[in-house]
Design a protein around this motif. Sequence first.
Motif, PDB file in Angstrom:
ATOM      1  N   LYS A  51       0.874  -1.168   0.000  1.00  0.00           N
ATOM      2  CA  LYS A  51       0.000   0.000   0.000  1.00  0.00           C
ATOM      3  C   LYS A  51       0.908   1.213   0.000  1.00  0.00           C
ATOM      4  N   GLY A  52       0.749   2.059  -0.992  1.00  0.00           N
ATOM      5  CA  GLY A  52       1.650   3.196  -1.106  1.00  0.00           C
ATOM      6  C   GLY A  52       0.998   4.375  -1.789  1.00  0.00           C
ATOM      7  N   LYS A  53       1.822   5.138  -2.445  1.00  0.00           N
ATOM      8  CA  LYS A  53       1.422   6.374  -3.101  1.00  0.00           C
ATOM      9  C   LYS A  53       0.234   6.181  -4.054  1.00  0.00           C
ATOM     10  N   PHE A  54       0.164   5.028  -4.709  1.00  0.00           N
ATOM     11  CA  PHE A  54      -0.899   4.767  -5.676  1.00  0.00           C
ATOM     12  C   PHE A  54      -1.963   3.819  -5.137  1.00  0.00           C
ATOM     13  N   GLY A  55      -2.081   3.715  -3.808  1.00  0.00           N
ATOM     14  CA  GLY A  55      -3.095   2.847  -3.199  1.00  0.00           C
ATOM     15  C   GLY A  55      -2.585   1.424  -3.043  1.00  0.00           C
ATOM     16  N   HIS A  56      -3.508   0.477  -2.999  1.00  0.00           N
ATOM     17  CA  HIS A  56      -3.172  -0.934  -2.812  1.00  0.00           C
ATOM     18  C   HIS A  56      -2.823  -1.527  -4.173  1.00  0.00           C
ATOM     19  N   GLU A  57      -1.542  -1.801  -4.366  1.00  0.00           N
ATOM     20  CA  GLU A  57      -1.079  -2.400  -5.612  1.00  0.00           C
ATOM     21  C   GLU A  57      -0.646  -3.831  -5.311  1.00  0.00           C
ATOM     22  N   PHE A  58      -1.105  -4.773  -6.133  1.00  0.00           N
ATOM     23  CA  PHE A  58      -0.787  -6.175  -5.867  1.00  0.00           C
ATOM     24  C   PHE A  58      -0.879  -7.016  -7.130  1.00  0.00           C
ATOM     25  N   LEU A  59      -0.330  -8.211  -7.006  1.00  0.00           N
ATOM     26  CA  LEU A  59      -0.385  -9.246  -8.023  1.00  0.00           C
ATOM     27  C   LEU A  59      -0.748 -10.529  -7.298  1.00  0.00           C
ATOM     28  N   ASP A 118       6.657  -5.425   5.902  1.00  0.00           N
ATOM     29  CA  ASP A 118       6.990  -4.068   6.332  1.00  0.00           C
ATOM     30  C   ASP A 118       6.393  -3.056   5.358  1.00  0.00           C
ATOM     31  N   ARG A 119       6.845  -1.795   5.456  1.00  0.00           N
ATOM     32  CA  ARG A 119       6.278  -0.743   4.604  1.00  0.00           C
ATOM     33  C   ARG A 119       6.555  -0.986   3.124  1.00  0.00           C
ATOM     34  N   VAL A 120       7.595  -1.782   2.824  1.00  0.00           N
ATOM     35  CA  VAL A 120       7.911  -2.094   1.428  1.00  0.00           C
ATOM     36  C   VAL A 120       6.845  -3.020   0.839  1.00  0.00           C
ATOM     37  N   LYS A 140       8.445  -8.275   1.054  1.00  0.00           N
ATOM     38  CA  LYS A 140       8.836  -8.400  -0.349  1.00  0.00           C
ATOM     39  C   LYS A 140      10.343  -8.596  -0.395  1.00  0.00           C
ATOM     40  N   ILE A 141      10.778  -9.463  -1.258  1.00  0.00           N
ATOM     41  CA  ILE A 141      12.208  -9.742  -1.392  1.00  0.00           C
ATOM     42  C   ILE A 141      12.673  -9.102  -2.689  1.00  0.00           C
TER      43      ILE A 141
END
Length: 153
Positions: A51-59, A118-120, A140-141
């Motif tokens: 979750k960041g600048k562009f909202g919830h981004e996921f795959l 974490d925040r990443v 995320k790795i």
Amino acid sequence: AQAILVQAVLPPAPTRPRPSTDSSKAGAVARAMPTEEEPEEFYVRYYVGHKGKFGHEFLEFEFRPDGRLRYANNSNYKNDVMIRKEAYVTQAVMRELRKTIEDSEILKEDDNHWPAPDRVGRQELEVVCGKEHISFTTSKIGSLADVQASKDP
């Protein structure tokens, strides 16, 4: 530029043989046609997102026991829209996926020493294989160096 959502047209899910309904014979009993032994349940889901600048981004990928493959990709970068795709894979593909999971011995692992989300972002792996059910969560790795620097490489 506006993104276009395309949805795959899928064939209907395979159906089980129906019980016999031939009642022309006296005392006929409805019973199911003989079938192969039920395979053990098998399910895999992988998610990576943040979750960041562009909202919830996921795959996310999900393989369901009936061979249904679901894919979702969400990004609001440049006002993009969520992409969702569904398809069915053959039982040969499902067997190969199951063999890959079993050969990797991931079902014997635990994520106690893996880096916490974490925040990443976060990654999730969920597997149901017969009576075993695992659900792993980690950050995320970004590189092999991240893996080697962890407590459980």
